[in-house]
Design a protein around this motif. Structure first.
Motif, PDB file in Angstrom:
ATOM      1  N   GLU A  46       0.837  -1.189   0.000  1.00  0.00           N
ATOM      2  CA  GLU A  46       0.000   0.000   0.000  1.00  0.00           C
ATOM      3  C   GLU A  46       0.876   1.244   0.000  1.00  0.00           C
ATOM      4  O   GLU A  46       2.000   1.238   0.495  1.00  0.00           O
ATOM      5  CB  GLU A  46      -0.912   0.023   1.228  1.00  0.00           C
ATOM      6  N   TRP A  51       1.797   4.705   1.463  1.00  0.00           N
ATOM      7  CA  TRP A  51       1.575   5.400   2.731  1.00  0.00           C
ATOM      8  C   TRP A  51       2.122   6.824   2.733  1.00  0.00           C
ATOM      9  O   TRP A  51       1.865   7.600   3.656  1.00  0.00           O
ATOM     10  CB  TRP A  51       2.152   4.619   3.910  1.00  0.00           C
ATOM     11  N   THR A 105       0.932  -4.877   3.270  1.00  0.00           N
ATOM     12  CA  THR A 105      -0.382  -4.964   3.871  1.00  0.00           C
ATOM     13  C   THR A 105      -0.555  -6.381   4.401  1.00  0.00           C
ATOM     14  O   THR A 105       0.309  -7.238   4.198  1.00  0.00           O
ATOM     15  CB  THR A 105      -1.503  -4.673   2.854  1.00  0.00           C
TER      16      THR A 105
END
Length: 342
Positions: A265, A267, A336
């Motif tokens: 993911e 961030w 993740t």
């Protein structure tokens, strides 16, 4: 720029995986000025651009004059004793740990000025020790960032580059000829400094990076970002398309979906456009290649841009970086809980 429909059986978008849609644009090679034309498909879902046909012998588009083969910055390395002293000097501050500075370290070393260039990188990556492993993928044979990291004290560094003659070392840093799949071990930080857009299968590449990432590690992808101001302004003359070396030019949504498919993911994102992108794109619009004699990059005085132009481009780059509408970004990824492909 739309050239018409393409067959329904066309490959899906290599960024988001969706059906690619029917928009194809033609982009010329204008770094070295061969002016060969290449088709890119613009994804109807995420608006990333992908090269339709990968040329056979892609390595021929990375000649010795390609910028990553050149020494872009001199980094003077130190003796083993001096590196130990530098680690002792800057470690407590760099990693926010307590500890007294040893008098011997003060006598043997001073804080190297290159520390400024990696302090933010160390903080963003969450590195906690000079023992943290760092891998630079597609770094070229002369990875300056790794050389700087070695100079300030990092011990476990590795580069990997497919388009070079053989394994090498650059200022003490090992660089393997090959691909990410050829590299073993785990790393706290894996960097793609303008290299992920060059790979043929970015999903598999990020899956491999995730497999080599320590549980608390981070991946840094520095890459052009499609669908911003520079694409809207310059279209197929945008320098960051860089046909055919850039096999995928990601939009931010496309990169986000690609990361999710790989079990990662986003961030954090920061924007990094510079004034040179406007200069090159203006030249491409005028049919002037980057490394031709009349190019600003070869002869600033004769390139056709005055100080007012440069000031305007610098101001515009700063504005676009602040608003998130620029042409290149540093995108941070982490694991993740989902497995790749879930």
């Amino acid at each position: 720029m739309t050239l018409g429909p393409i067959p329904a059986a066309a490959a899906p978008c290599r960024a988001c995986g969706a059906p690619a849609g029917d928009e194809v644009v033609q982009v010329r090679e204008l770094m070295f000025g061969t002016r060969e034309s290449f088709d890119y498909r613009r994804c109807a879902s995420c608006h990333s651009l992908t090269l339709v046909d990968i040329p056979a012998g892609l390595g021929r588009y990375y000649p010795l004059a390609y910028y990553s083969n050149e020494t872009r910055q001199a980094v003077q390395q130190d003796t083993t004793w001096r590196r130990m002293a530098i680690r002792s000097l800057i470690g407590p501050k760099l990693f926010h740990k307590g500890g007294r500075l040893r008098p011997l370290a003060r006598r043997l070393a001073t804080i190297p000025p290159e520390l400024r260039e990696v302090r933010e990188l160390v903080g963003d990556a969450g590195l906690t020790s000079f023992d943290d492993g760092i891998l630079d993928v597609g770094c070229g044979p002369k990875p300056v960032r790794l050389a700087i990291l070695r100079k300030v004290g990092f011990k476990h560094l590795m580069g990997v580059e497919p388009f070079m003659a053989d394994d090498t070392r650059y200022q003490g840093v090992p660089v393997r000829k090959g691909y990410l799949a050829d590299i073993a071990g785990t790393y706290r930080l894996i960097m793609f400094n303008h290299s992920l857009e060059h790979v043929i299968d970015p999903l598999e590449t990020l899956v491999q990076a995730r497999q080599r990432l320590s549980s608390n590690g981070a991946i840094l992808v520095r890459t052009p970002i499609a669908d911003g101001y520079l694409w809207r302004e310059y279209g197929t003359n945008w320098v960051e398309l860089d046909a055919p070396r850039h096999t995928v030019v990601f939009s931010l949504p496309g990169l986000d979906r690609l990361a999710a498919r790989a079990g990662l993911e986003i961030w954090r994102t920061s924007w990094e456009s510079g004034h040179w992108e406007f200069i090159a794109s203006e030249q491409y619009r005028r049919d002037v290649a980057m490394y031709e004699p009349t190019s600003w990059f070869e002869d600033e005085a004769g390139g056709g841009f005055d100080e007012a132009d440069l000031a305007r481009f610098r101001a515009l780059a700063r504005q676009l970086n602040e608003t998130g509408d620029a042409g290149r970004a540093a995108v941070w990824l982490r694991r993740t809980g989902a497995s790749p492909g879930a």
